[in-house]
Design an enzyme around this catalytic site. Structure first.
Site, PDB file in Angstrom:
ATOM      1  N   SER A 143      52.101  -5.024  43.969  1.00  0.00           N
ATOM      2  CA  SER A 143      51.309  -5.562  44.990  1.00  0.00           C
ATOM      3  C   SER A 143      50.597  -6.593  44.797  1.00  0.00           C
ATOM      4  O   SER A 143      50.202  -7.613  45.622  1.00  0.00           O
ATOM      5  CB  SER A 143      50.535  -4.467  45.147  1.00  0.00           C
ATOM      6  OG  SER A 143      49.600  -4.220  43.971  1.00  0.00           O
ATOM      7  N   GLY A 161      52.725  -0.814  44.497  1.00  0.00           N
ATOM      8  CA  GLY A 161      52.814   0.391  43.648  1.00  0.00           C
ATOM      9  C   GLY A 161      54.011   0.460  42.575  1.00  0.00           C
ATOM     10  O   GLY A 161      54.208   1.431  41.881  1.00  0.00           O
ATOM     11  N   ASN A 199      50.275  -1.664  37.170  1.00  0.00           N
ATOM     12  CA  ASN A 199      50.247  -0.166  37.542  1.00  0.00           C
ATOM     13  C   ASN A 199      50.647   1.032  36.513  1.00  0.00           C
ATOM     14  O   ASN A 199      49.992   1.911  36.608  1.00  0.00           O
ATOM     15  CB  ASN A 199      51.297   0.190  38.806  1.00  0.00           C
ATOM     16  CG  ASN A 199      50.915  -0.585  40.024  1.00  0.00           C
ATOM     17  OD1 ASN A 199      49.756  -0.560  40.487  1.00  0.00           O
ATOM     18  ND2 ASN A 199      51.730  -1.208  40.782  1.00  0.00           N
ATOM     19  N   ASP A 205      38.724  -3.014  47.200  1.00  0.00           N
ATOM     20  CA  ASP A 205      39.215  -2.143  45.860  1.00  0.00           C
ATOM     21  C   ASP A 205      38.922  -2.741  44.698  1.00  0.00           C
ATOM     22  O   ASP A 205      39.154  -2.152  43.583  1.00  0.00           O
ATOM     23  CB  ASP A 205      40.705  -2.176  46.204  1.00  0.00           C
ATOM     24  CG  ASP A 205      41.417  -3.273  46.066  1.00  0.00           C
ATOM     25  OD1 ASP A 205      41.076  -4.188  45.834  1.00  0.00           O
ATOM     26  OD2 ASP A 205      42.740  -2.986  46.404  1.00  0.00           O
ATOM     27  N   HIS A 230      43.077  -6.231  44.082  1.00  0.00           N
ATOM     28  CA  HIS A 230      43.576  -7.120  44.712  1.00  0.00           C
ATOM     29  C   HIS A 230      43.011  -8.505  45.283  1.00  0.00           C
ATOM     30  O   HIS A 230      41.976  -8.394  45.929  1.00  0.00           O
ATOM     31  CB  HIS A 230      44.379  -6.621  45.857  1.00  0.00           C
ATOM     32  CG  HIS A 230      45.458  -5.466  45.480  1.00  0.00           C
ATOM     33  ND1 HIS A 230      44.933  -4.218  45.395  1.00  0.00           N
ATOM     34  CD2 HIS A 230      46.549  -5.434  44.936  1.00  0.00           C
ATOM     35  CE1 HIS A 230      45.886  -3.310  45.168  1.00  0.00           C
ATOM     36  NE2 HIS A 230      46.787  -4.044  44.885  1.00  0.00           N
TER      37      HIS A 230
END
Length: 244
Positions: free
Chosen positions: A68, A106, A134, A217, A220
């Site tokens: 991402s 993801g 991730n 979040d 990012h």
């Protein structure tokens, strides 16, 4: 008297036929020369087209293969993601490279290993590998992350040994535990050294942990944060493409 007239008529007839024949020869010669000239023009046009196609084919490719962070998750415009900013930088310098954003939100190293062969259906001159974050956030065994990254590197080089690979280093927040965090961080420089790859020490340098440069979040980058990420990438990429 009659014979004289007949001879005169035959003489006139022969003269006319001769003139017609000569005109026919001249016309045929003209058609031949015109045809040759037309073929020459066609050949020149064909050569020019071939040269244009050859020039197009000389454009080199930089592929960003990641998650991402590469895909530009959360941004309203993918052109604000760092791969697009790198393309802008390249264009401003009139360099003959095309950037491909192959980021998938993801994505894990296992997922990257599974889709790498499909991505390599195109010729790639510079391959920027940005995966692993991730894995770390999910607590994937570190040996598995390391093995998957190595497998991706192996496949890229098997496809084209001349491809330049840049490995993007990643770090984790401390809540994953000190041992796990430190070993995770070491994966990237160790793989870079083992495979003689260029290394971006930490992709999110001057971005990670800075609230105003990250989305809600906290993971990012924002539009401004992406600019810093692009600078981190360019600091390594610039020297690679200058050698191409």
């Amino acid at each position: 008297m009659l014979k004289l007239k007949i001879r005169q008529l035959l003489l006139n007839f022969n003269t006319i036929v001769t003139k017609i024949f000569l005109k026919f020869c001249y016309f045929s010669l003209f058609l031949f020369l015109f045809s040759c000239g037309s073929d020459t023009v066609k050949k020149e046009n064909s050569s020019e087209s071939a040269n244009i196609e050859a020039t197009k084919s000389q454009t080199k490719t930089i592929l960003f293969f990641g998650d991402s962070l590469t895909a530009g998750y959360g941004l309203e415009d993918v052109n604000d993601a760092f791969p697009a900013l790198i393309q802008n930088k390249i264009d401003s310098l009139s360099l003959d490279y095309t950037v491909i954003n192959s980021g998938l939100s993801g994505e894990t190293t296992a997922g990257g290993k599974n889709r790498i062969n499909w991505v390599l259906n195109q010729k790639i001159d510079v391959f920027v590998l940005e995966l692993g974050a991730n894995d770390g956030l999910r607590g994937v065994p570190l040996a598995e992350t390391r093995a998957n990254l190595q497998a991706i590197i192996d496949v890229v080089l098997e496809k084209n040994a001349a491809t330049k690979i840049i490995l993007a280093g990643m770090q984790l927040p401390p809540n994953m535990g000190q041992d796990y965090t430190e070993e995770f961080k070491s994966i990237f420089p160790e793989l870079a050294k083992k495979n003689n790859l260029a290394l971006i020490p930490f992709l999110l340098e001057d971005v990670g942990g800075i609230a105003e440069l990250n989305q809600a979040d906290g993971i990012h980058p924002t539009v401004e944060g992406q600019k810093n990420v692009a600078n981190n990438v360019w600091a390594v990429l610039e020297s690679i493409i200058s050698l191409e």
